[in-house]
Design a protein around this motif. Structure first.
Motif: not given
Length: 119
Positions: A70-74, A58-68
């Motif tokens: 993703v941090i609360p999900v993590l 999830v972290f890598l997908a969020g970083v790769g897609l540029g979705v900020p």
């Protein structure tokens, strides 16, 4: 209550519950034969692998897609994965019923409230 506050509070509760479950797991393993301690620890680490892999994906997908967002999900995913893993291992070690689970949840809630009041 904002979404950020709710997520941080739930993340704090999951972390405190994971700490309580870790203490219960350590106590249960300590009561067993010394020769089985390493095996139980390796089993616990094996149970953590899917949750950590999901968190990393999830972290890598969020970083790769540029979705900020993703941090609360993590913040919820990692402690939740640890709680699920500890619950699974405790189910193998000792019989669990509604009373011990309620006691563990109460202790975790008290720790969460104390931490939030202190911080």
């Amino acid at each position: 209550m904002s979404a950020t506050t709710a997520i941080l509070t739930l993340s704090c509760f999951l972390t405190c519950y994971a700490l309580v479950l870790a203490a219960v797991w350590l106590r249960a393993v300590r009561a067993l034969d010394c020769r089985s301690h390493v095996g139980h620890f390796v089993g616990l680490m094996g149970v953590f692998v899917p949750g950590v892999a999901l968190t990393l994906a999830v972290f890598l997908a969020g970083v790769g897609l540029g979705v900020p967002q993703v941090i609360p999900v993590l913040a919820l995913l990692l402690p939740g994965a640890v709680v699920v893993g500890l619950q699974a291992e405790l189910a193998h070690l000792a019989a669990s019923g509604p009373r011990p689970d309620a006691e563990r949840l109460t202790i975790a809630l008290g720790l969460t409230l104390a931490f939030l009041a202190w911080g």
